[in-house]
Write a protein that holds these residues in place. Structure first.
Motif, PDB file in Angstrom:
ATOM      1  N   THR A 272       0.836  -1.176   0.000  1.00 50.80           N
ATOM      2  CA  THR A 272       0.000   0.000   0.000  1.00 50.80           C
ATOM      3  C   THR A 272       0.878   1.236   0.000  1.00 50.80           C
ATOM      4  OG1 THR A 272      -1.668  -1.164   1.248  1.00 50.80           O
ATOM      5  CG2 THR A 272      -1.794   1.243   1.243  1.00 50.80           C
ATOM      6  N   THR A 273       0.618   2.132  -0.893  1.00 56.36           N
ATOM      7  CA  THR A 273       1.392   3.352  -0.951  1.00 56.36           C
ATOM      8  C   THR A 273       0.698   4.434  -0.149  1.00 56.36           C
ATOM      9  OG1 THR A 273       2.170   2.790  -3.149  1.00 56.36           O
ATOM     10  CG2 THR A 273       2.396   5.075  -2.473  1.00 56.36           C
ATOM     11  N   THR A 274       1.383   4.941   0.866  1.00 54.48           N
ATOM     12  CA  THR A 274       0.826   6.035   1.640  1.00 54.48           C
ATOM     13  C   THR A 274       1.364   7.334   1.084  1.00 54.48           C
ATOM     14  OG1 THR A 274       2.629   6.140   3.219  1.00 54.48           O
ATOM     15  CG2 THR A 274       0.900   4.540   3.650  1.00 54.48           C
TER      16      THR A 274
ATOM     17  N   SER B  25       3.424   9.173   2.412  1.00 54.22           N
ATOM     18  CA  SER B  25       4.821   9.429   2.724  1.00 54.22           C
ATOM     19  C   SER B  25       5.738   8.270   2.401  1.00 54.22           C
ATOM     20  CB  SER B  25       4.961   9.747   4.219  1.00 54.22           C
ATOM     21  OG  SER B  25       4.520   8.637   4.970  1.00 54.22           O
ATOM     22  N   SER B  26       5.189   7.076   2.269  1.00 49.78           N
ATOM     23  CA  SER B  26       6.088   5.946   2.083  1.00 49.78           C
ATOM     24  C   SER B  26       5.342   4.781   1.474  1.00 49.78           C
ATOM     25  CB  SER B  26       6.668   5.517   3.432  1.00 49.78           C
ATOM     26  OG  SER B  26       5.634   5.094   4.275  1.00 49.78           O
ATOM     27  N   SER B  27       6.113   3.846   0.992  1.00 47.68           N
ATOM     28  CA  SER B  27       5.527   2.620   0.484  1.00 47.68           C
ATOM     29  C   SER B  27       5.768   1.527   1.509  1.00 47.68           C
ATOM     30  CB  SER B  27       6.178   2.254  -0.845  1.00 47.68           C
ATOM     31  OG  SER B  27       5.643   1.059  -1.337  1.00 47.68           O
ATOM     32  N   SER B  28       4.712   0.923   1.973  1.00 47.22           N
ATOM     33  CA  SER B  28       4.836  -0.028   3.061  1.00 47.22           C
ATOM     34  C   SER B  28       3.995  -1.243   2.775  1.00 47.22           C
ATOM     35  CB  SER B  28       4.380   0.605   4.371  1.00 47.22           C
ATOM     36  OG  SER B  28       5.029   1.819   4.579  1.00 47.22           O
ATOM     37  N   SER B  29       4.261  -2.311   3.496  1.00 41.73           N
ATOM     38  CA  SER B  29       3.464  -3.506   3.311  1.00 41.73           C
ATOM     39  C   SER B  29       3.043  -4.045   4.660  1.00 41.73           C
ATOM     40  CB  SER B  29       4.263  -4.563   2.552  1.00 41.73           C
ATOM     41  OG  SER B  29       5.481  -4.804   3.192  1.00 41.73           O
TER      42      SER B  29
ATOM     43  N   GLU C 176       7.158  11.112   9.311  1.00 43.61           N
ATOM     44  CA  GLU C 176       6.213  11.262   8.197  1.00 43.61           C
ATOM     45  C   GLU C 176       5.099  10.229   8.269  1.00 43.61           C
ATOM     46  OE1 GLU C 176       8.097  11.331   4.395  1.00 43.61           O
ATOM     47  OE2 GLU C 176       9.477  12.956   4.924  1.00 43.61           O
ATOM     48  N   VAL C 177       5.460   8.999   8.577  1.00 47.74           N
ATOM     49  CA  VAL C 177       4.429   7.960   8.687  1.00 47.74           C
ATOM     50  C   VAL C 177       3.438   8.308   9.799  1.00 47.74           C
ATOM     51  CG1 VAL C 177       3.993   5.549   9.303  1.00 47.74           C
ATOM     52  CG2 VAL C 177       5.857   6.114   7.735  1.00 47.74           C
TER      53      VAL C 177
ATOM     54  N   ASP D 299       1.059  11.000   8.811  1.00 42.06           N
ATOM     55  CA  ASP D 299       0.016  10.449   7.925  1.00 42.06           C
ATOM     56  C   ASP D 299      -1.018   9.650   8.717  1.00 42.06           C
ATOM     57  OD1 ASP D 299       1.270  11.553   5.763  1.00 42.06           O
ATOM     58  OD2 ASP D 299       2.247   9.691   5.118  1.00 42.06           O
TER      59      ASP D 299
ATOM     60  N   PRO E  11      -5.455   5.367   0.748  1.00 41.92           N
ATOM     61  CA  PRO E  11      -4.847   4.033   0.860  1.00 41.92           C
ATOM     62  C   PRO E  11      -4.476   3.670   2.298  1.00 41.92           C
ATOM     63  CG  PRO E  11      -3.937   5.196  -1.027  1.00 41.92           C
ATOM     64  CD  PRO E  11      -4.790   6.192  -0.291  1.00 41.92           C
ATOM     65  N   LEU E  12      -4.014   4.658   3.074  1.00 43.82           N
ATOM     66  CA  LEU E  12      -3.606   4.349   4.449  1.00 43.82           C
ATOM     67  C   LEU E  12      -4.802   3.985   5.322  1.00 43.82           C
ATOM     68  CD1 LEU E  12      -1.497   4.123   6.629  1.00 43.82           C
ATOM     69  CD2 LEU E  12      -1.588   6.614   6.938  1.00 43.82           C
TER      70      LEU E  12
ATOM     71  N   THR F 132      -5.949   0.590   4.395  1.00 47.13           N
ATOM     72  CA  THR F 132      -5.079  -0.432   4.985  1.00 47.13           C
ATOM     73  C   THR F 132      -5.423  -0.649   6.462  1.00 47.13           C
ATOM     74  OG1 THR F 132      -3.287   0.108   3.458  1.00 47.13           O
ATOM     75  CG2 THR F 132      -2.671  -1.010   5.490  1.00 47.13           C
TER      76      THR F 132
ATOM     77  N   LEU G 269      -0.114  -1.255  13.746  1.00 45.92           N
ATOM     78  CA  LEU G 269       0.065  -1.140  12.292  1.00 45.92           C
ATOM     79  C   LEU G 269       1.019   0.008  11.971  1.00 45.92           C
ATOM     80  CD1 LEU G 269      -0.707  -1.745   9.314  1.00 45.92           C
ATOM     81  CD2 LEU G 269      -2.633  -0.164   9.622  1.00 45.92           C
TER      82      LEU G 269
ATOM     83  N   LEU H 201       4.506  -0.107   9.823  1.00 36.75           N
ATOM     84  CA  LEU H 201       4.727   0.764   8.666  1.00 36.75           C
ATOM     85  C   LEU H 201       5.941   1.663   8.891  1.00 36.75           C
ATOM     86  CD1 LEU H 201       1.023   1.853   7.956  1.00 36.75           C
ATOM     87  CD2 LEU H 201       2.358   0.138   6.711  1.00 36.75           C
TER      88      LEU H 201
ATOM     89  N   ALA I  81       9.494   1.865   6.767  1.00 40.19           N
ATOM     90  CA  ALA I  81       9.898   3.146   6.177  1.00 40.19           C
ATOM     91  C   ALA I  81      11.252   3.581   6.721  1.00 40.19           C
ATOM     92  CB  ALA I  81       8.836   4.208   6.478  1.00 40.19           C
TER      93      ALA I  81
END
Lengths: 100, 310
Positions: free
Chosen positions: A63-65, A67-71, B34-35, B38, B67-68, B71, B153, B157, B161
């Motif tokens: 999933t692309t947020t 700020s970052s691409s994470s799984s 940043e994470v 978000d 998307p976040l 998720t 979660l 994440l 990152a």
């Protein structure tokens, strides 16, 4: 004993051929019919095995947020860690895990 | 091996980022920040302008989410499914009615009595979530709270990152005691002090475990407690009753492949109560459970300091 005329012998052979064909066709129909009934009655276990395999498979969604691409794990089970924890006689960088 | 550490406050809790490569700590810290920013924007329950708040304020309407947040909702639904509803995101109204309706520093300051009654939360099946289209429809009366899974979660994440930003080595991210590790660990693994309160100093006396990877999470009824009238309440809600869980275990710590899975299991164990040990064993998850009287159980491959496994 009277001998058969050629005509009588031909009729007998023809009757024998019809009987052989009928028996073979009947046997074939019986095999197919019994097989169909058996297949309908006992569906087998292939679908169950597929489900069990799927349940143990770990998949990963990406999933692309902003700020970052994470799984994250999206498996159908809670995954144990690959290595068990050990008592802390070695290691580095202590942090606390507790309620918050 | 010496590891580099940076600590600060975010999401109403403490944040610790550790890196095995000192020059990677700065980039890792920036990535974690940043994470978390978000995450705060996407699913904080205490920000009126968060996506989650807007979603809760619009029942009966299909809302397309980021998307976040998608998720996070997906993770919450998975948690509910794997715990048979013991960890359920539709406790939003229940925890608000129980008095946890604001930043915790303000919740703890209130003292007036509450009129609480037992009722079953709507249940995660009520959420109409299309993962592919990223649309969510909450029926009237359904409010989401992603607190049970959201922080863990976020730790997972953030760790991923941070590792990418650090450019190698190993990183550990702790969000209020929910811990995620990524990359190559220090020799002997990461040291993790196990406590009931994440604010306990890591150098204090107590049990310490070492892990090279995965996640560790602790759920406890001993923190985020508040008093309303004569009732002592806490933040772990039993979806069956909408009230704070009242089982025999006050604190549960679990190690798993991810911080999210560890937190799902530790929270579910508190809610499931007496059946928690068998349930954890069925998942083969190492765990440490503290009963209300202080008795400690070591489950599965969790190291028992006395050398005798439970």
């Amino acid at each position: 004993m009277d001998s058969l005329t050629p005509t009588q012998r031909d009729r007998g052979l023809e009757r024998l051929r019809r009987l052989t064909f009928g028996a073979t066709a009947g046997a074939l129909v019986a095999v197919v019919g019994v097989g169909y009934v058996a297949a309908a009655s006992y569906a087998g276990t292939s679908s169950a095995n597929a489900s069990a395999t799927a349940a143990e498979t770990t998949t990963t969604t990406t999933t692309t947020t902003d700020s970052s691409s994470s799984s994250t794990s999206s498996s159908n089970s809670l995954q144990p860690s690959t290595q068990a924890p050990t008592t802390g006689s070695s290691g580095s960088g202590t942090v606390t895990s507790g309620g918050s | 091996m010496t590891v580099a550490l940076e600590s600060w406050k975010a999401l109403g809790t403490s944040v610790h980022v550790l890196a095995t490569q000192a020059d990677g700590l700065g980039p890792a810290t920036s990535a974690v920040s940043e994470v978390l920013a978000d995450v705060d924007t996407a699913y904080s329950r205490f920000r009126g302008d968060s996506e989650l708040s807007r979603l809760n304020a619009n029942p009966g309407r299909s809302v397309r989410v980021s998307p976040l947040l998608a998720t996070a909702i997906d993770a919450a639904q998975r948690a509910a499914r794997l715990t048979d509803g013991a960890v359920d995101p539709t406790i939003g109204q229940a925890i608000r009615v129980a008095g946890y309706d604001d930043d915790f520093s303000r919740v703890a300051a209130q003292a007036g009595p509450l009129n609480l009654r037992a009722w079953r939360v709507p249940g995660w099946q009520a959420i109409r979530f299309d993962r592919r289209a990223r649309t969510v429809l909450l029926p009237a009366g359904v409010e989401l709270d992603l607190g049970s899974t959201g922080k863990a979660l976020a730790a997972d994440l953030a760790a991923r990152a941070a590792l990418a930003a650090a450019g190698g080595g190993g990183v550990l991210v702790s969000l209020g005691g929910d811990i995620a590790m990524a990359g190559t660990p220090p020799s002997g693994g990461w040291r993790i002090h196990i406590a009931e309160d994440s604010r306990v100093s890591p150098d204090a006396d107590g049990e310490v475990i070492c892990l090279p990877s995965g996640g560790v999470a602790t759920s406890s009824t001993m923190v985020r407690r508040w008093t309303r009238g004569a009732a002592v309440l806490h933040h772990i809600i039993d979806p069956q009753t909408s009230l704070p869980a009242t089982g025999p275990f006050r604190t549960v710590t679990v190690a798993a492949a991810t911080c999210l899975d560890a937190n799902i299991a530790s929270t579910a164990a508190i809610v499931r109560g007496a059946g928690a040990i068998d349930w954890l064993l069925s998942w083969r998850l190492p765990a440490r459970l503290v009963e209300n009287d202080g008795t400690i159980h070591y489950i599965g491959r969790w190291p028992d300091p006395s050398g005798v496994a439970a």
